[in-house]
Design a protein around this motif. Structure first.
Motif, PDB file in Angstrom:
ATOM      1  N   GLY A   1       0.828  -1.203   0.000  1.00 21.13           N
ATOM      2  CA  GLY A   1       0.000   0.000   0.000  1.00 21.13           C
ATOM      3  C   GLY A   1       0.859   1.249   0.000  1.00 21.13           C
ATOM      4  N   ARG A   2       0.382   2.281  -0.666  1.00 21.13           N
ATOM      5  CA  ARG A   2       1.173   3.495  -0.817  1.00 21.13           C
ATOM      6  C   ARG A   2       1.403   4.199   0.526  1.00 21.13           C
ATOM      7  NH1 ARG A   2       0.025   2.994  -6.344  1.00 21.13           N
ATOM      8  NH2 ARG A   2      -2.100   3.483  -7.007  1.00 21.13           N
ATOM      9  N   LYS A   3       0.364   4.258   1.365  1.00 21.24           N
ATOM     10  CA  LYS A   3       0.486   4.963   2.646  1.00 21.24           C
ATOM     11  C   LYS A   3       1.532   4.314   3.532  1.00 21.24           C
ATOM     12  CE  LYS A   3      -2.070   6.430   6.749  1.00 21.24           C
ATOM     13  NZ  LYS A   3      -3.386   6.530   7.415  1.00 21.24           N
ATOM     14  N   LYS A   4       1.521   2.976   3.631  1.00 23.41           N
ATOM     15  CA  LYS A   4       2.499   2.282   4.463  1.00 23.41           C
ATOM     16  C   LYS A   4       3.913   2.490   3.932  1.00 23.41           C
ATOM     17  CE  LYS A   4      -0.561  -1.377   6.184  1.00 23.41           C
ATOM     18  NZ  LYS A   4      -0.842  -2.836   6.153  1.00 23.41           N
ATOM     19  N   ALA A   5       4.072   2.473   2.611  1.00 24.08           N
ATOM     20  CA  ALA A   5       5.387   2.713   2.020  1.00 24.08           C
ATOM     21  C   ALA A   5       5.876   4.124   2.343  1.00 24.08           C
ATOM     22  CB  ALA A   5       5.333   2.496   0.507  1.00 24.08           C
ATOM     23  N   ILE A   6       4.971   5.109   2.244  1.00 23.60           N
ATOM     24  CA  ILE A   6       5.336   6.493   2.556  1.00 23.60           C
ATOM     25  C   ILE A   6       5.678   6.638   4.037  1.00 23.60           C
ATOM     26  CG2 ILE A   6       4.423   8.843   2.723  1.00 23.60           C
ATOM     27  CD1 ILE A   6       2.883   8.276   0.121  1.00 23.60           C
ATOM     28  N   LEU A   7       4.902   5.996   4.917  1.00 16.28           N
ATOM     29  CA  LEU A   7       5.194   6.049   6.343  1.00 16.28           C
ATOM     30  C   LEU A   7       6.584   5.499   6.648  1.00 16.28           C
ATOM     31  CD1 LEU A   7       1.767   4.976   7.904  1.00 16.28           C
ATOM     32  CD2 LEU A   7       2.916   7.166   8.227  1.00 16.28           C
ATOM     33  N   LEU A   8       6.939   4.372   6.025  1.00 16.98           N
ATOM     34  CA  LEU A   8       8.285   3.818   6.195  1.00 16.98           C
ATOM     35  C   LEU A   8       9.338   4.830   5.734  1.00 16.98           C
ATOM     36  CD1 LEU A   8       7.870   0.109   4.973  1.00 16.98           C
ATOM     37  CD2 LEU A   8       8.360   0.881   7.302  1.00 16.98           C
ATOM     38  N   GLY A   9       9.053   5.481   4.614  1.00 16.38           N
ATOM     39  CA  GLY A   9       9.986   6.469   4.084  1.00 16.38           C
ATOM     40  C   GLY A   9      10.166   7.663   5.013  1.00 16.38           C
TER      41      GLY A   9
ATOM     42  N   LEU B   1       9.659   7.759   8.278  1.00 18.05           N
ATOM     43  CA  LEU B   1      10.389   7.300   9.456  1.00 18.05           C
ATOM     44  C   LEU B   1      11.884   7.186   9.148  1.00 18.05           C
ATOM     45  CD1 LEU B   1       7.906   4.590  10.808  1.00 18.05           C
ATOM     46  CD2 LEU B   1       8.457   6.786  11.878  1.00 18.05           C
ATOM     47  N   GLY B   2      12.215   6.661   7.965  1.00  8.90           N
ATOM     48  CA  GLY B   2      13.614   6.574   7.553  1.00  8.90           C
ATOM     49  C   GLY B   2      14.243   7.950   7.387  1.00  8.90           C
ATOM     50  N   MET B   3      13.446   8.893   6.884  1.00 10.54           N
ATOM     51  CA  MET B   3      13.921  10.270   6.718  1.00 10.54           C
ATOM     52  C   MET B   3      14.229  10.899   8.080  1.00 10.54           C
ATOM     53  SD  MET B   3      11.886  13.128   4.497  1.00 10.54           S
ATOM     54  CE  MET B   3      12.541  14.759   4.139  1.00 10.54           C
ATOM     55  N   ILE B   4      13.363  10.655   9.066  1.00 11.84           N
ATOM     56  CA  ILE B   4      13.572  11.187  10.411  1.00 11.84           C
ATOM     57  C   ILE B   4      14.821  10.568  11.028  1.00 11.84           C
ATOM     58  CG2 ILE B   4      12.620  11.266  12.753  1.00 11.84           C
ATOM     59  CD1 ILE B   4       9.825  11.437  11.439  1.00 11.84           C
ATOM     60  N   VAL B   5      14.996   9.247  10.844  1.00 11.33           N
ATOM     61  CA  VAL B   5      16.203   8.571  11.347  1.00 11.33           C
ATOM     62  C   VAL B   5      17.456   9.193  10.725  1.00 11.33           C
ATOM     63  CG1 VAL B   5      17.504   6.395  11.273  1.00 11.33           C
ATOM     64  CG2 VAL B   5      15.081   6.379  11.901  1.00 11.33           C
ATOM     65  N   THR B   6      17.402   9.447   9.414  1.00  5.65           N
ATOM     66  CA  THR B   6      18.545  10.065   8.722  1.00  5.65           C
ATOM     67  C   THR B   6      18.876  11.419   9.316  1.00  5.65           C
ATOM     68  OG1 THR B   6      18.008   8.929   6.655  1.00  5.65           O
ATOM     69  CG2 THR B   6      19.386  10.897   6.491  1.00  5.65           C
ATOM     70  N   LEU B   7      17.863  12.251   9.525  1.00  6.33           N
ATOM     71  CA  LEU B   7      18.084  13.600  10.047  1.00  6.33           C
ATOM     72  C   LEU B   7      18.588  13.557  11.489  1.00  6.33           C
ATOM     73  CD1 LEU B   7      14.930  15.217   8.441  1.00  6.33           C
ATOM     74  CD2 LEU B   7      17.305  15.789   7.899  1.00  6.33           C
ATOM     75  N   MET B   8      18.067  12.631  12.285  1.00  5.58           N
ATOM     76  CA  MET B   8      18.560  12.488  13.660  1.00  5.58           C
ATOM     77  C   MET B   8      20.034  12.075  13.648  1.00  5.58           C
ATOM     78  SD  MET B   8      16.292  13.501  15.660  1.00  5.58           S
ATOM     79  CE  MET B   8      14.537  13.877  15.671  1.00  5.58           C
TER      80      MET B   8
ATOM     81  N   LEU C   1       6.147  16.778  11.160  1.00  2.00           N
ATOM     82  CA  LEU C   1       4.840  17.322  10.764  1.00  2.00           C
ATOM     83  C   LEU C   1       4.259  16.540   9.577  1.00  2.00           C
ATOM     84  CD1 LEU C   1       5.285  21.220  10.963  1.00  2.00           C
ATOM     85  CD2 LEU C   1       4.127  19.705  12.582  1.00  2.00           C
ATOM     86  N   ALA C   2       5.122  16.140   8.627  1.00  2.00           N
ATOM     87  CA  ALA C   2       4.659  15.334   7.493  1.00  2.00           C
ATOM     88  C   ALA C   2       4.129  13.986   7.976  1.00  2.00           C
ATOM     89  CB  ALA C   2       5.802  15.130   6.498  1.00  2.00           C
ATOM     90  N   LEU C   3       4.816  13.385   8.945  1.00  2.00           N
ATOM     91  CA  LEU C   3       4.372  12.112   9.512  1.00  2.00           C
ATOM     92  C   LEU C   3       2.999  12.250  10.163  1.00  2.00           C
ATOM     93  CD1 LEU C   3       5.023   9.152  10.307  1.00  2.00           C
ATOM     94  CD2 LEU C   3       6.083  10.065  12.387  1.00  2.00           C
ATOM     95  N   ILE C   4       2.823  13.304  10.954  1.00  2.00           N
ATOM     96  CA  ILE C   4       1.528  13.541  11.606  1.00  2.00           C
ATOM     97  C   ILE C   4       0.436  13.739  10.568  1.00  2.00           C
ATOM     98  CG2 ILE C   4       0.242  15.162  13.061  1.00  2.00           C
ATOM     99  CD1 ILE C   4       2.931  15.701  14.535  1.00  2.00           C
ATOM    100  N   SER C   5       0.748  14.485   9.505  1.00  2.00           N
ATOM    101  CA  SER C   5      -0.245  14.779   8.465  1.00  2.00           C
ATOM    102  C   SER C   5      -0.661  13.526   7.700  1.00  2.00           C
ATOM    103  CB  SER C   5       0.299  15.830   7.491  1.00  2.00           C
ATOM    104  OG  SER C   5       0.598  17.030   8.157  1.00  2.00           O
ATOM    105  N   ILE C   6       0.314  12.691   7.327  1.00  2.00           N
ATOM    106  CA  ILE C   6      -0.012  11.502   6.531  1.00  2.00           C
ATOM    107  C   ILE C   6      -0.802  10.491   7.350  1.00  2.00           C
ATOM    108  CG2 ILE C   6       2.062  10.131   6.989  1.00  2.00           C
ATOM    109  CD1 ILE C   6       0.461  10.585   3.529  1.00  2.00           C
ATOM    110  N   LEU C   7      -0.618  10.500   8.678  1.00  2.00           N
ATOM    111  CA  LEU C   7      -1.393   9.598   9.538  1.00  2.00           C
ATOM    112  C   LEU C   7      -2.876   9.956   9.526  1.00  2.00           C
ATOM    113  CD1 LEU C   7       1.031   9.213  12.585  1.00  2.00           C
ATOM    114  CD2 LEU C   7       0.351   7.416  10.971  1.00  2.00           C
ATOM    115  N   GLU C   8      -3.189  11.209   9.164  1.00  2.00           N
ATOM    116  CA  GLU C   8      -4.584  11.657   9.098  1.00  2.00           C
ATOM    117  C   GLU C   8      -5.267  11.274   7.787  1.00  2.00           C
ATOM    118  OE1 GLU C   8      -6.409  13.231  11.467  1.00  2.00           O
ATOM    119  OE2 GLU C   8      -4.701  12.870  12.807  1.00  2.00           O
ATOM    120  N   VAL C   9      -4.493  10.720   6.843  1.00  2.00           N
ATOM    121  CA  VAL C   9      -5.028  10.387   5.522  1.00  2.00           C
ATOM    122  C   VAL C   9      -5.551   8.964   5.513  1.00  2.00           C
ATOM    123  CG1 VAL C   9      -4.505  10.166   3.058  1.00  2.00           C
ATOM    124  CG2 VAL C   9      -3.408  11.976   4.414  1.00  2.00           C
TER     125      VAL C   9
END
Length: 418
Positions: free
Chosen positions: A295-303, A305-312, A399-407
């Motif tokens: 599913g697209r949403k789950k793939a984006i959520l993984l992405g 989370l990976g983006m946040i890990v990278t930035l941290m 903020l993107a993570l919070i927003s996509i969870l609302e979709v």
């Protein structure tokens, strides 16, 4: 329409259009500032505004042309009239840019002519970009759009690599020749699309009996009421703000504030960004199939989370050898996000409004390109360090993570028929 009817060969051909666009913009972004500052001695502030023209015009033109092309009916299709009339013109104008100071000299009329040609080139490219992207959902049923978008983005990544490792080096030595090669490649790409993609034969949209009026097309453009689509577009805005801040200021930070020799820091930054781009390109096709599978949403959520890990990792770690691996994670994560987001937006559209909804996607992404660099730069001035870009980017990724969870994802119909 069954999966066996999807022509991945034609998707690769369509990818040539995206390759030529990515190639042109990569050379544009790297070379035009040099022309304006080295040749015409313009300030960085003025150059920044000239370089923002493409983002401003894209916000205005891509949604408008998307809506217009949805309702266009010609013998060669809906999108092709815009593609063949605008992109070759834009390619010719692009090739002319380095010739202006050679022919007219370095003076005020020459500068004004250069800016005029750049402006007209941006208009032509802005008109053609949306219809090229809209051809993908026109040719591909909903359940296959993530893999197809992966192929197209792979080709776009290939265009950027050609720019950085081949054409860019030619342009550094001979600007006119480099720009000419880019223009010729884009014209060839348009010819490939025109010869091999026949909209009336290949388009599931033109085969559909579904019709849409001009009023409905523009009503959808100006009046979005779907809560899920709104949150998705907000998420797109946030993750592009996050990504653009790193893309804009990471090299400057590494050159001036990393504690390394400036040339060493800049080289290391470009190497890391190259690793990110290469890992994105390699993982773009797998990301499409992952989006199709889970599913697209789950793939984006993984992405995300990976983006946040990278930035941290960039915030906490100082070891450059370890940080390099985080850029690999970042490239993979950006592929999961980027490949599946446009198809997810298009899932909310009817067949006859694919161009309009492509415009929605590009409105959010291009708005981020206008907002992010000055906002991150302003904070860097306030805090007197460019290191602020990392928490800034992490904040917008969250903020993107919070927003996509609302979709609530709109499921594609695997038994889709034309």
């Amino acid at each position: 329409m069954s999966n066996k009817n999807v022509s991945y060969f034609k998707i690769f051909l369509l990818g040539f259009g995206f390759l030529s666009i990515s190639l042109l913009w990569a050379i544009y972004n790297s070379d035009i500032p040099i022309i304006l500052q080295k040749t015409y001695k313009l300030s960085s502030f003025v150059v920044g505004w000239v370089m923002n023209l493409d983002n401003i015009l894209a916000i205005l033109l891509i949604p408008l042309i998307g809506a217009l092309s949805d309702r266009t009916v010609t013998k060669i299709g809906k999108r092709m009239p815009y593609i063949i009339s605008s992109l070759p013109l834009g390619a010719i104008l692009f090739a002319l840019i380095p010739w202006i100071p050679l022919i007219w000299g370095i003076n005020t009329p020459s500068l004004l002519l250069s800016i005029l040609v750049i402006f007209l080139m941006n208009i032509a490219q802005g008109i053609g970009r949306g219809p090229v992207i809209s051809l993908m959902p026109d040719l591909v049923p909903p359940e296959e759009r993530s893999p197809a978008n992966g192929i197209i983005n792979f080709m776009g990544g290939l265009g950027a690599l050609i720019a950085y490792f081949f054409v860019g080096r030619i342009s550094a030595e001979n600007r006119s020749l480099g720009f000419l090669i880019v223009g010729i490649i884009q014209i060839i790409a348009v010819l490939i699309l025109f010869i091999f993609v026949k909209e009336h034969k290949d388009s599931i949209v033109l085969k559909s009996s579904e019709k849409v009026s001009w009023n409905e097309s523009f009503k959808n453009l100006l009046n979005i009421r779907d809560k899920n689509l709104i949150f998705l577009l907000i998420a797109i805005l946030f993750w592009f703000i996050s990504f653009n801040a790193i893309e804009t200021f990471y090299s400057v930070y590494m050159a001036l504030e990393s504690g390394l020799d400036p040339s060493v820091g800049e080289t290391l930054a470009k190497t890391n960004l190259g690793i990110l781009s290469l890992s994105f390109m390699i993982f773009s096709i797998p990301s499409g199939f992952i989006g199709k599978k889970i599913g697209r949403k789950k793939a984006i959520l993984l992405g995300i989370l990976g983006m946040i890990v990278t930035l941290m990792g960039l915030i906490i770690l100082k070891n450059m050898n370890i940080i390099r691996y985080f850029f690999i994670i970042g490239g993979i994560s950006w592929a999961l996000i980027n490949i599946n987001s446009l198809p997810m937006v298009l899932d909310f559209a009817s067949l006859q409004l694919q161009g309009t909804y492509t415009g929605f996607y590009y409105f959010s992404s291009q708005l981020a390109s206008i907002i992010s660099p000055p906002s991150a730069g302003f904070l860097a001035d306030i805090f007197k360090t460019r290191f602020i870009i990392f928490p800034f980017s992490a904040f917008f990724a969250i903020l993107a993570l919070i927003s996509i969870l609302e979709v609530k994802e709109k499921k594609t119909d695997v038994n889709f028929r034309t």
